[in-house]
Design an enzyme around this catalytic site. Structure first.
Site, PDB file in Angstrom:
ATOM      1  N   LYS C  79       0.851  -1.196   0.000  1.00 49.91           N
ATOM      2  CA  LYS C  79       0.000   0.000   0.000  1.00 49.91           C
ATOM      3  C   LYS C  79       0.888   1.248   0.000  1.00 49.91           C
ATOM      4  CE  LYS C  79      -4.063   1.936   2.437  1.00 49.91           C
ATOM      5  NZ  LYS C  79      -4.932   1.853   3.630  1.00 49.91           N
ATOM      6  N   SER C 159     -10.026   2.203   2.616  1.00 52.79           N
ATOM      7  CA  SER C 159      -9.038   2.885   1.800  1.00 52.79           C
ATOM      8  C   SER C 159      -8.048   1.960   1.093  1.00 52.79           C
ATOM      9  CB  SER C 159      -8.243   3.853   2.669  1.00 52.79           C
ATOM     10  OG  SER C 159      -7.460   3.140   3.610  1.00 52.79           O
ATOM     11  N   SER C 183     -10.607   0.009   6.834  1.00 53.55           N
ATOM     12  CA  SER C 183      -9.916   0.108   5.544  1.00 53.55           C
ATOM     13  C   SER C 183      -9.230  -1.167   5.058  1.00 53.55           C
ATOM     14  CB  SER C 183      -8.880   1.232   5.589  1.00 53.55           C
ATOM     15  OG  SER C 183      -9.497   2.478   5.500  1.00 53.55           O
TER      16      SER C 183
END
Lengths: 493, 95, 494
Positions: C79, C159, C183
């Site tokens: 990420k 997210s 998330s």
């Protein structure tokens, strides 16, 4: 904090204004750099004067994802300082973020302690000489990060930022608004500095910025309600503190007497003009949005931790002062001078141990400190050590040399070094106590000065003239007491 | 409690985000929607409840006082938009 | 050779170790898959092909010498929130333009130490603020899943939308992700993947760009429960650089996976039965309970009375912390700078241009709730409510509950540019209604795909565990996974 007036108005401290008397009310926030190797929340060095951004870690530069970890030494130093200020130690304290934007504040917030500081209320005593002892309350002491440094004069329209100081641990020591004159403020700063230096928790170096003060000044009618205060930021010398307070108080009085009112604001002292001025960049109303720093947990320690630090604390200035007066029989004033630093006090003790306290204090303060100051030296790099000075005092006490000769001896040792008793012996500086030799000199002087002999019978204080003649004849070595006695006998006084 | 364009403007300045005048009312509306949503909390009786200071029941770990970091000024400024001689540079600050 | 990307993380690791194929072959397969898919899915914001191949070669060399770590040669996606030295690290934001950290996050350092290979950086909502991956400066990520007989693009959740989409579409063997309010779990639920948010303090936050420090926790997204256990084993661990990292030994999570649920007491909180919850979610929930019961678990109704207040409290605490955490993006030290005549103008221009609308909104809310006169009413109140939320959980755990089963999300994946959610930020926030309580209480929770909705889109269940008892979550999660027995591979359209 609730403001409580602890002081009785003292007319001696009032300032005359056009409409009447005014009284200053002063509170100080002293920022003291904690003595430590590494920073409060990172492992980079606290060393002063290195090249730009060299003592900076990714944490100090607030790189994304960086996190603070606390330095145990800074915690210990804060607690020790709290103990030195006779303050309440809080076994649980919380680090908060103080949010504001400034280029030398890389995180966009300063990690500080707002609601729950590590140290609570304490007390500091000021010896104001003939005005006696004044008590100044300490509101709190908390740990916080220092900011970096903005340099404005390297470029016409850019400021340069160096983060070397960013994250260095500071103790903010907040006084209660108990100070009533610029002299008290100076004395307060000096006292705090002495305590910090005794404890070794801050080097107290104001020129390098290790100790600086924000000064809150307001004026009021004597004993009246507290007035609106202005905060003078970052004052870095005691002389400037006095000048800034005097200027600021007068400025406020002039405004009030003209029917104006004081705006609560942050001001800056300009050493060149001796004036304070409003700080443009800080003018907007501050809203720091304090909240507990979620990157840190509550700081907790037990009573045992505090007790251990308390046990290992050095003797503090007030205690030392009391002991010097009682143990060495010296005056309070002399004791105050002697305890001004731990090194000075310990030099004195080395000299005075087993000797006459008063005589030792005299010599240490007047001859020794006087000479050090003249030569811009200190105890650590002095050419004379305590053992040598003690030797000189021994010679005086034994009657081997007079005070006058002692000063000469001091001079010789200062320049050439050596053992006092050997020098006195070798150079024939010992006083003559042999009454036979002295009698012979006196007889000669009496015989050669019949007129003086007549006069002295009418005016006995003229004996001084005869003493002088004997000392001259003996090149200063005659024992003055012996000279006096024999003279009195021979002159029939 | 609700916010209007003036409050939004003030918050924008506190947060150092330039907000266009024509967007203030719209933003105020959005913020009010969120504030309206969080006002449900008024229903909760929190008397005698301590605010959470840490989600894990622990106290702060301390670090030894040793120099273990720093000494890489070039890396500190390597991502800077503007720098010279390892200083960061910003528009002149007036104090 | 069969497609090397179509293997579980464990099978990939074992295959490389057994020299069935080389780490380089696997990495090359993934790199080709990414090259083909990324223009459509937009899961990666940066593909580090050269570095990946170098790392894979090193893994092969190590294995040739009989060395190698627990994830040797396994290609992962990271990420964009994790600092990776010398490579793209921009948290999905414009304000971190060009930022390449000089340091490596503790978690990725752990992964590389165990031999994993980095394929590239994964797209995400800007600063992890979002539930649809539409707030990214790099554009929306497209969910590899589509409803039956539909060409409509769906969101992958957020997210960690890039992470979930990449894992689901076989663009990495596993991905790192982070979870502040859901998330990890919500995008995992939207993409038929497994995601675990460990206990707060289990994984180091050092080097992970902060959103809300007291809530942020990293974890993996993978295709199977066992893969999650393996990956978390490498990610987790005490880190003295993070003051909130907990000094506890990391158990062998993988060893717990097949432990079963016999004798465990599973709680069913009545407060999660929300008004207007779709019937298929309710059905799935009941199905999950039945599976656990069939395997010997005891099912017990429980009450977590403050559940309802978790989301509103979250929308005070998270923006408040974020408003402060994001103050460092000021155009001085790194990233974007938009000039101005004064320092303040420079700040305001930079932050107006550098932050997207959702980030600005949250920074403004956070600034407001912390500001003078509002702090007690909002922030302190929310932190008190948080204490109550945590207490609810402590109570049920003290009463003998081992884990709690709930739905993971109130719906399956929704469409990109959903009008209703765009019009009302709170609608979007409600996506986290089932996940956010866990962050508020610091607990571990896993989302496991368990079924599909009427349109064939994946749905997941969430298991919530006791602090530092991720093992039970893996064991129970595995039971759900096994009982569901479904194939959660999206039909390839890209």
């Amino acid at each position: 904090m609730s403001l409580v007036d602890t002081r009785t108005p003292d007319p001696k401290k009032f300032i005359k204004g056009a409409t009447g008397d005014w009284e200053m009310v002063i509170g100080l926030e002293i920022h003291a750099q904690v003595t430590s190797e590494s920073k409060l929340f990172s492992g980079s060095s606290t060393k002063f004067g290195n090249s730009p951004n060299s003592n900076v870690s990714f944490v100090d530069a607030a790189m994304p994802g960086m996190l603070p970890t606390i330095n145990e030494e800074c915690v210990r130093q804060a607690v020790r300082t709290g103990l030195g200020l006779k303050a309440k130690i809080n076994n649980r304290s919380i680090f908060d973020r103080k949010n504001y934007f400034y280029p030398d504040l890389p995180q966009g917030y300063q990690i500080s302690q707002f609601k729950d500081p590590i140290v609570g209320e304490g007390i500091v005593y000021l010896d104001m000489g003939k005005d006696g002892i004044v008590e100044i309350g300490i509101e709190r002491l908390h740990l916080e990060q220092d900011a970096g440094k903005s340099i404005h004069d390297l470029h016409p329209n850019m400021s340069f930022i160096d983060l070397n100081r960013s994250g260095v641990a500071l103790m903010e020591i907040v006084s209660k608004p108990d100070i009533r004159s610029s002299e008290e403020a100076r004395s307060y700063i000096a006292k705090i500095r002495t305590i910090l230096r005794y404890l070794g928790t801050c080097d107290g170096n104001m020129e390098q910025g290790s100790l600086r003060a924000d000064i809150n000044v307001s004026v009021r009618e004597p004993g009246g309600e507290f007035g609106t205060r202005c905060e003078i930021k970052n004052v870095n010398s005691m002389r400037f503190a006095v000048a800034a307070i005097e200027y600021e108080a007068r400025r406020q009085i002039d405004i009030l007497e003209d029917g104006g009112k004081i705006d609560q604001e942050t001001r800056l002292f300009d050493a060149k003009t001796g004036k304070t001025r409003s700080m443009r960049s800080k003018e907007e109303a501050h809203d720091y949005r304090y909240f507990p720093d979620p990157d840190l947990l509550p700081l907790e320690f037990d009573d045992e931790f505090v007790a251990k630090l308390a046990k290992d604390l050095p003797e503090l200035p007030d205690e030392k002062h009391g002991r010097f007066v009682s143990e060495y029989g010296i005056t309070s004033y002399d004791a105050s001078v002697l305890i001004s630093s731990r090194a000075n006090a310990s030099f004195f003790e080395d000299v005075a141990k087993g000797r006459n306290g008063k005589l030792s204090a005299n010599w240490v303060i007047n001859e020794f400190f006087g000479r050090l100051a003249k030569e811009e030296l200190n105890v650590a790099n002095s050419p004379i050590n305590a053992h040598q000075l003690g030797g000189i005092i021994d010679l005086i006490s034994n009657g081997d040399i007079s005070g006058k000769i002692a000063k000469e001896l001091f001079e010789i040792i200062w320049v050439e070094g050596g053992k006092p008793s050997e020098i006195v012996e070798k150079r024939g500086m010992k006083q003559v106590s042999d009454t036979g030799a002295i009698e012979k000199m006196i007889d000669e002087i009496i015989a050669n000065n019949p007129e003086q002999v007549i006069k002295v019978k009418e005016k006995p204080q003229l004996i001084g003239w005869f003493v002088g003649q004997v000392m001259k004849a003996s090149q200063g070595k005659a024992n003055p007491r012996a000279v006096n006695e024999i003279l009195k006998a021979k002159l029939g006084l | 409690m609700s916010v209007d364009a003036n409050i939004v403007k003030r918050i924008g300045h506190l947060a150092r985000i330039k907000l266009e005048q024509e967007n203030l009312d719209g933003l105020a509306g959005e913020l009010n929607t969120i504030l309206g949503f969080v006002e449900q909390l008024d229903e909760v009786d929190v008397s005698g409840v301590e605010p959470m200071t840490s989600v894990i029941p622990a106290s702060l770990r301390v670090r030894k006082d040793e120099i273990t970091d720093g000494g890489y000024a070039d890396k500190i400024v390597s991502n800077a938009p503007l720098s010279e001689d390892n200083f960061f540079m910003v528009p002149k600050v007036v104090e | 050779m069969s497609d090397l990307t179509k293997l579980s993380l464990k099978a990939t690791r074992d295959g490389i170790k057994n020299k069935d194929f080389s780490a380089l072959e696997v990495t090359d397969s993934y790199l080709s898959a990414i090259e083909a898919a990324n223009p459509k899915l937009n899961a990666y914001v940066s593909i580090e092909a050269e570095q990946a191949r170098t790392m894979a070669k090193q893994s092969d060399e190590k294995l040739a010498k009989g060395q190698g770590g627990a994830l040797e040669g396994v290609p992962l996606g990271i990420k964009d929130l994790f600092a990776t030295i010398g490579t793209h690290t921009q948290a999905g934001s414009h304000i971190l333009d060009g930022f390449k950290p000089e340091y490596e996050s503790s978690i990725t350092a752990n992964l590389w130490a165990d031999g994993a290979v980095m394929l590239g950086k994964l797209n995400m909502d800007e600063f992890a603020m979002g539930s649809s991956n539409e707030t990214s400066y790099y554009g929306a990520v497209v969910n590899p899943w589509r409803a039956d007989d539909s060409n409509k693009d769906l969101v992958p959740g957020g997210s960690s939308g890039g992470s979930a989409a990449a894992v689901s579409a076989w663009l990495c063997a596993g991905a790192t992700a982070t979870d502040t309010g859901g998330s990890i779990r919500q995008p995992a639920a939207f993409t038929g993947t497994v995601g675990i948010k460990p206990t707060y303090g289990r994984c180091s936050r050092w080097g992970v760009v902060a959103f809300a420090s007291s809530l942020d926790q990293a974890g993996p997204i993978t295709r199977t429960v066992e893969d999650s256990a393996l990956m978390l084993n490498s990610m987790a661990g005490f880190d003295k650089k993070d003051s909130t990292s907990v000094d506890l030994a990391v158990p062998d999570f993988a060893a717990a996976v097949e432990r079963g649920v016999k004798g465990l007491t599973i709680g069913v909180p009545k407060e999660y039965r929300m008004e207007g919850m779709p019937q298929e979610i309710e059905t799935l929930w009941q199905q999950g309970l039945a599976w656990l019961k069939d395997e010997g678990a005891i099912i017990k109704g429980i009450s977590l009375p403050h559940t309802k207040y978790a989301l509103p409290a979250y929308y005070i605490v998270a923006p408040a912390e974020a408003s402060s955490n994001l103050a460092r993006y000021d155009g001085v030290k790194y990233g974007l700078r938009v000039n101005g005549d004064s320092i303040d103008e420079m700040y305001e221009n930079t932050r107006a241009k550098g932050f997207g609308a959702e980030v600005q909104r949250r920074v403004l809310i956070g600034t407001y709730v912390l500001s003078a006169g509002y702090y007690d009413a909002y922030y302190v109140k929310a932190q008190k409510v948080r204490t109550l939320i945590k207490r609810d959980f402590e109570q049920v755990f003290a009463d003998g509950i081992d884990a709690i089963l709930t739905p993971a999300t109130p719906s399956a994946a929704f469409g990109i540019a959903d009008q209703e959610m765009a019009a009302d930020p709170v609608k979007m926030y409600l996506n986290d209604i089932f996940t956010v309580t866990v962050n508020m209480a610091g607990l571990p929770a896993i989302a496991v795909p368990a079924g599909k909705d009427a349109q064939g889109l994946p749905l997941a269940l969430q298991l919530i565990g006791k602090p530092f008892d991720e093992e039970t979550l893996f064991a129970a999660g595995r039971v759900i996974e096994r009982s569901a027995g479904l194939d959660f591979t999206p039909k390839k359209w890209w």
